[in-house]
Motif scaffolding. Structure first.
Motif, PDB file in Angstrom:
ATOM      1  N   PHE A 134      36.362 108.280  46.495  1.00 40.53           N
ATOM      2  CA  PHE A 134      36.738 109.574  47.047  1.00 40.53           C
ATOM      3  C   PHE A 134      37.153 110.494  45.901  1.00 40.53           C
ATOM      4  O   PHE A 134      37.748 110.043  44.918  1.00 40.53           O
ATOM      5  N   CYS A 135      36.861 111.766  46.039  1.00 43.48           N
ATOM      6  CA  CYS A 135      37.221 112.727  44.990  1.00 43.48           C
ATOM      7  C   CYS A 135      38.744 112.826  44.882  1.00 43.48           C
ATOM      8  O   CYS A 135      39.404 113.269  45.831  1.00 43.48           O
ATOM      9  N   ALA A 198      24.732 112.653  44.969  1.00 49.57           N
ATOM     10  CA  ALA A 198      24.356 114.069  45.072  1.00 49.57           C
ATOM     11  C   ALA A 198      25.307 114.960  44.281  1.00 49.57           C
ATOM     12  O   ALA A 198      25.156 116.189  44.289  1.00 49.57           O
ATOM     13  N   GLU A 199      26.295 114.359  43.617  1.00 51.13           N
ATOM     14  CA  GLU A 199      27.291 115.080  42.819  1.00 51.13           C
ATOM     15  C   GLU A 199      28.085 116.086  43.653  1.00 51.13           C
ATOM     16  O   GLU A 199      28.435 117.166  43.197  1.00 51.13           O
ATOM     17  N   ILE A 200      28.369 115.687  44.904  1.00 53.98           N
ATOM     18  CA  ILE A 200      29.212 116.461  45.801  1.00 53.98           C
ATOM     19  C   ILE A 200      30.546 115.731  45.950  1.00 53.98           C
ATOM     20  O   ILE A 200      30.569 114.516  46.143  1.00 53.98           O
ATOM     21  N   CYS A 201      31.643 116.454  45.847  1.00 53.81           N
ATOM     22  CA  CYS A 201      32.959 115.843  46.046  1.00 53.81           C
ATOM     23  C   CYS A 201      33.091 115.411  47.510  1.00 53.81           C
ATOM     24  O   CYS A 201      32.790 116.193  48.413  1.00 53.81           O
ATOM     25  N   GLY A 251      37.092 120.122  38.514  1.00 55.09           N
ATOM     26  CA  GLY A 251      37.384 119.475  37.252  1.00 55.09           C
ATOM     27  C   GLY A 251      37.275 117.967  37.340  1.00 55.09           C
ATOM     28  O   GLY A 251      37.727 117.247  36.457  1.00 55.09           O
ATOM     29  N   CYS A 252      36.668 117.477  38.414  1.00 59.40           N
ATOM     30  CA  CYS A 252      36.585 116.038  38.676  1.00 59.40           C
ATOM     31  C   CYS A 252      35.290 115.446  38.122  1.00 59.40           C
ATOM     32  O   CYS A 252      34.401 116.151  37.680  1.00 59.40           O
ATOM     33  N   MET A 253      35.197 114.113  38.230  1.00 61.42           N
ATOM     34  CA  MET A 253      34.013 113.413  37.724  1.00 61.42           C
ATOM     35  C   MET A 253      32.816 113.557  38.666  1.00 61.42           C
ATOM     36  O   MET A 253      31.681 113.289  38.278  1.00 61.42           O
TER      37      MET A 253
END
Length: 285
Positions: A134-135, A198-201, A251-253
């Motif tokens: 989870f983000c 998909a690089e979605i938080c 600013g997350c991974m």
């Protein structure tokens, strides 16, 4: 496709309140993996564009094991979504997590058996980190929002994702409890995996409906639905603030999850596969 959205809400139809949005419209989106669970509702809330996707389709007609999660997440990627807030009804595996409490989990234990959980196969291999499913950035913000509104919220916890659609046996429930898991549900996987690809938080508002069957009371669908309906008002209340306050500057991974993760040499990826997955991998090739 001209439609775009900043934030997506995935969950049961009860949490959607299109009356809070302006310029509401429904869009049908095709993906290489088929159609999403249903048409997607899009509207504006202040300067944010928000979309709602009913996970199980309108009228709750799609079983957890039958969900086309790849189509759901791919459709949100095509809309340009940066953050997904997933709403999920869960059972509690801890005495202190009572029905109507809210959990913002930070871990998942996967007990599913038969669900496609990657976009990357048939000529492309991606080994992507998934240590923190989870983000953390979005989850922390949602915890703060929920606490500021006075809700009983647990920050962190492990969501064990079972296959379903049946509930647990008593033996399974007792084992999950003994292993120290916090909550149990049927939908976090493969949603969380695919959102990361998909690089979605991806973050979740998990609302407790019952104590599963380790407790003295058996789980009944009537009790689950009754408590899920009570939880809807809280989820709506939290989501409205999330729409307004969640930062879109990430600013997350999550936003760079595929960087260095595509293992297949670019010149060996079939052209059709590159074209099909362009919304996901285009910027990395």
């Amino acid at each position: 496709m001209n439609e775009k959205a900043d934030i997506a809400i995935i969950g049961g139809s009860g949490i959607y309140d299109a009356s809070i949005l302006d310029n509401v419209r429904e869009v049908d989106i095709d993906t290489p993996f088929g159609k999403p669970s249903d048409s997607i509702t899009i509207g504006e809330y202040g300067d944010r564009t928000v979309c709602f996707l009913p996970r199980h389709g309108k009228g709750h007609r799609i079983s957890p094991s039958e969900l086309n999660s790849r189509a759901n997440i791919f459709a949100l990627k095509k809309l340009g979504v940066k953050r997904i807030i997933a709403a999920s009804a869960v059972g509690s595996l801890k005495e202190e997590l009572a029905p109507l409490d809210i959990v913002i989990p930070d871990q998942i234990y996967d007990r599913t058996k038969s669900r496609p959980s990657t976009f990357f196969e048939d000529g492309i291999v991606v080994h992507m980190g998934f240590a923190d499913p989870f983000c953390p950035e979005a989850s922390s913000s949602i915890v703060d929002i929920a606490k500021s509104k006075g809700y009983n919220v647990k920050e962190g916890g492990t969501y064990v994702c079972m296959e379903g659609p049946q509930f647990s046996t008593r033996a399974e429930s007792r084992v999950y409890k003994a292993l120290g898991f916090d909550i149990i549900g049927m939908t976090a996987i493969p949603e969380a995996k695919l959102a990361r690809e998909a690089e979605i938080c991806y973050t979740m508002i998990a609302t407790v409906t019952d104590y599963d069957v380790w407790h003295e009371e058996d789980v009944t669908i009537e009790k689950v639905i009754e408590n899920a309906m009570k939880n809807e008002a809280a989820v709506k209340d939290i989501i409205v603030d999330c729409i307004e306050k969640l930062s879109l500057d990430r600013g997350c991974m999550c936003k760079d999850a595929l960087a260095g993760a595509i293992t297949t040499a670019a010149d060996m990826i079939p052209y059709e596969k590159k074209r099909m997955l362009e919304p996901l991998i285009g910027r990395h090739l």
